[in-house]
Design a protein around this motif. Sequence first.
Motif, PDB file in Angstrom:
ATOM      1  N   THR A  47     -16.206   4.787  -4.889  1.00  0.00           N
ATOM      2  CA  THR A  47     -14.981   4.768  -4.089  1.00  0.00           C
ATOM      3  C   THR A  47     -14.883   3.469  -3.303  1.00  0.00           C
ATOM      4  O   THR A  47     -15.886   2.773  -3.077  1.00  0.00           O
ATOM      5  CB  THR A  47     -14.927   5.946  -3.097  1.00  0.00           C
ATOM      6  OG1 THR A  47     -16.072   5.895  -2.230  1.00  0.00           O
ATOM      7  CG2 THR A  47     -14.868   7.284  -3.810  1.00  0.00           C
ATOM      8  N   LEU A  48     -13.673   3.175  -2.878  1.00  0.00           N
ATOM      9  CA  LEU A  48     -13.378   2.028  -2.024  1.00  0.00           C
ATOM     10  C   LEU A  48     -13.042   2.585  -0.643  1.00  0.00           C
ATOM     11  O   LEU A  48     -12.154   3.434  -0.515  1.00  0.00           O
ATOM     12  CB  LEU A  48     -12.201   1.247  -2.603  1.00  0.00           C
ATOM     13  CG  LEU A  48     -11.971  -0.199  -2.147  1.00  0.00           C
ATOM     14  CD1 LEU A  48     -13.178  -1.058  -2.461  1.00  0.00           C
ATOM     15  CD2 LEU A  48     -10.719  -0.754  -2.829  1.00  0.00           C
ATOM     16  N   VAL A  49     -13.774   2.128   0.383  1.00  0.00           N
ATOM     17  CA  VAL A  49     -13.660   2.711   1.725  1.00  0.00           C
ATOM     18  C   VAL A  49     -13.391   1.601   2.742  1.00  0.00           C
ATOM     19  O   VAL A  49     -13.989   0.525   2.667  1.00  0.00           O
ATOM     20  CB  VAL A  49     -14.942   3.470   2.103  1.00  0.00           C
ATOM     21  CG1 VAL A  49     -14.792   4.138   3.475  1.00  0.00           C
ATOM     22  CG2 VAL A  49     -15.288   4.510   1.046  1.00  0.00           C
ATOM     23  N   LEU A  50     -12.511   1.891   3.690  1.00  0.00           N
ATOM     24  CA  LEU A  50     -12.148   0.944   4.740  1.00  0.00           C
ATOM     25  C   LEU A  50     -12.639   1.466   6.083  1.00  0.00           C
ATOM     26  O   LEU A  50     -12.438   2.630   6.415  1.00  0.00           O
ATOM     27  CB  LEU A  50     -10.623   0.760   4.769  1.00  0.00           C
ATOM     28  CG  LEU A  50     -10.046  -0.119   5.877  1.00  0.00           C
ATOM     29  CD1 LEU A  50     -10.484  -1.571   5.708  1.00  0.00           C
ATOM     30  CD2 LEU A  50      -8.509  -0.025   5.885  1.00  0.00           C
ATOM     31  N   LEU A  51     -13.278   0.591   6.855  1.00  0.00           N
ATOM     32  CA  LEU A  51     -13.660   0.877   8.234  1.00  0.00           C
ATOM     33  C   LEU A  51     -13.039  -0.196   9.110  1.00  0.00           C
ATOM     34  O   LEU A  51     -13.349  -1.373   8.963  1.00  0.00           O
ATOM     35  CB  LEU A  51     -15.192   0.875   8.371  1.00  0.00           C
ATOM     36  CG  LEU A  51     -15.758   0.950   9.789  1.00  0.00           C
ATOM     37  CD1 LEU A  51     -15.337   2.233  10.502  1.00  0.00           C
ATOM     38  CD2 LEU A  51     -17.282   0.811   9.772  1.00  0.00           C
ATOM     39  N   PHE A  52     -12.149   0.221  10.027  1.00  0.00           N
ATOM     40  CA  PHE A  52     -11.461  -0.777  10.838  1.00  0.00           C
ATOM     41  C   PHE A  52     -11.524  -0.421  12.317  1.00  0.00           C
ATOM     42  O   PHE A  52     -11.766   0.728  12.703  1.00  0.00           O
ATOM     43  CB  PHE A  52     -10.008  -0.945  10.376  1.00  0.00           C
ATOM     44  CG  PHE A  52      -9.111   0.243  10.628  1.00  0.00           C
ATOM     45  CD1 PHE A  52      -8.312   0.306  11.773  1.00  0.00           C
ATOM     46  CD2 PHE A  52      -9.050   1.298   9.737  1.00  0.00           C
ATOM     47  CE1 PHE A  52      -7.492   1.396  12.003  1.00  0.00           C
ATOM     48  CE2 PHE A  52      -8.221   2.392   9.950  1.00  0.00           C
ATOM     49  CZ  PHE A  52      -7.441   2.441  11.092  1.00  0.00           C
ATOM     50  N   HIS A 198     -10.323  -5.496  10.876  1.00  0.00           N
ATOM     51  CA  HIS A 198      -9.861  -5.357  12.257  1.00  0.00           C
ATOM     52  C   HIS A 198      -8.585  -4.522  12.330  1.00  0.00           C
ATOM     53  O   HIS A 198      -7.815  -4.433  11.366  1.00  0.00           O
ATOM     54  CB  HIS A 198      -9.604  -6.737  12.866  1.00  0.00           C
ATOM     55  CG  HIS A 198     -10.809  -7.624  12.847  1.00  0.00           C
ATOM     56  ND1 HIS A 198     -11.940  -7.363  13.598  1.00  0.00           N
ATOM     57  CD2 HIS A 198     -11.076  -8.771  12.171  1.00  0.00           C
ATOM     58  CE1 HIS A 198     -12.834  -8.308  13.388  1.00  0.00           C
ATOM     59  NE2 HIS A 198     -12.341  -9.167  12.517  1.00  0.00           N
ATOM     60  N   SER A 199      -8.373  -3.927  13.511  1.00  0.00           N
ATOM     61  CA  SER A 199      -7.142  -3.181  13.757  1.00  0.00           C
ATOM     62  C   SER A 199      -5.958  -4.141  13.834  1.00  0.00           C
ATOM     63  O   SER A 199      -6.115  -5.343  14.076  1.00  0.00           O
ATOM     64  CB  SER A 199      -7.241  -2.407  15.079  1.00  0.00           C
ATOM     65  OG  SER A 199      -8.247  -1.434  15.024  1.00  0.00           O
ATOM     66  N   GLY A 200      -4.751  -3.576  13.664  1.00  0.00           N
ATOM     67  CA  GLY A 200      -3.539  -4.370  13.790  1.00  0.00           C
ATOM     68  C   GLY A 200      -3.368  -4.900  15.202  1.00  0.00           C
ATOM     69  O   GLY A 200      -3.899  -4.340  16.168  1.00  0.00           O
TER      70      GLY A 200
END
Length: 288
Positions: A47-52, A198-200
């Motif tokens: 899987t492809l996972v994002l942590l932001f 990073h967050s927006g």
Amino acid sequence: MTENSIIRFGCEATAYSRKLETLFASDLMRKPRPHDWLVRGFLEHDTLVLLFGDPAVGKSLLALDWAASVATGRDWCGNRVERGLVFYLAGEGHHGLSRRLKAWGIATGMECLRGEELWDMPLVVSRHSVGLPSETRMAIEAIDKAADRGGKPRLIIIDTLARCIDGNENSASDMGGFIAACDEMRRRYGCAVLILHHSGHENKNRARAHSSLTCAVDAAYHMHGLNSGIRRLDCTKSKDFEPPAARHFIIHKTLLPPEWWDGNAPTTVPVLVECDESGKAINEPPPF
């Protein structure tokens, strides 16, 4: 597709050689596929996972916690972990990773349990960033070399997207190339690929960059700080599993042994420690 676009998207070895695999629905249903957990309830294989999250909120501490847990097979926050090779593409902060790993071993008690054996864990860290997709081949060659010694990778961490993407993160084409490179690594090894970002700027509850990033990932996690100094981890996307309940953490300053000090000045290093909603540590780390 032109030759340049093939190279740009990091697919020169697969664009014409891969075959499209197909299954009839009847065949698909005869081969049930239960969840294949790397970290139960949080990270799946393939899987492809994002942590932001915002800078300094603890994203890299969490990524290192996941990395060391997978590399040692230690349960993470009470969740079963499958042990295996972890490859950490460190685009930033790689100079401090040795101190953070030492602090992790002390804070978790793993160093006492396993001693010097702990540092033989299959965790490989790059000494510089790579550009994706243009240097995908270089990354894969390095991972293949590590796999010769540590076995097939279970987890690849990209820290951070901003340091490893070729071009502009707000560009659809540049983001498409980056995602294609991540997918190429995911498909090659069948592992989880974790992207730190990073967050927006205006909306802190979403990741910065082109929206295709969030659309492409299988799961996304948001690490953010509360007024009390507690860090909270929320699952903001889980395409194929029930989103886990929020987890809370505090940052614990861990004292390193004297040989790690800067002269006579005691050196402490931050480690992420799970806590309840009030900030009380669930498993109290060792005192100074």
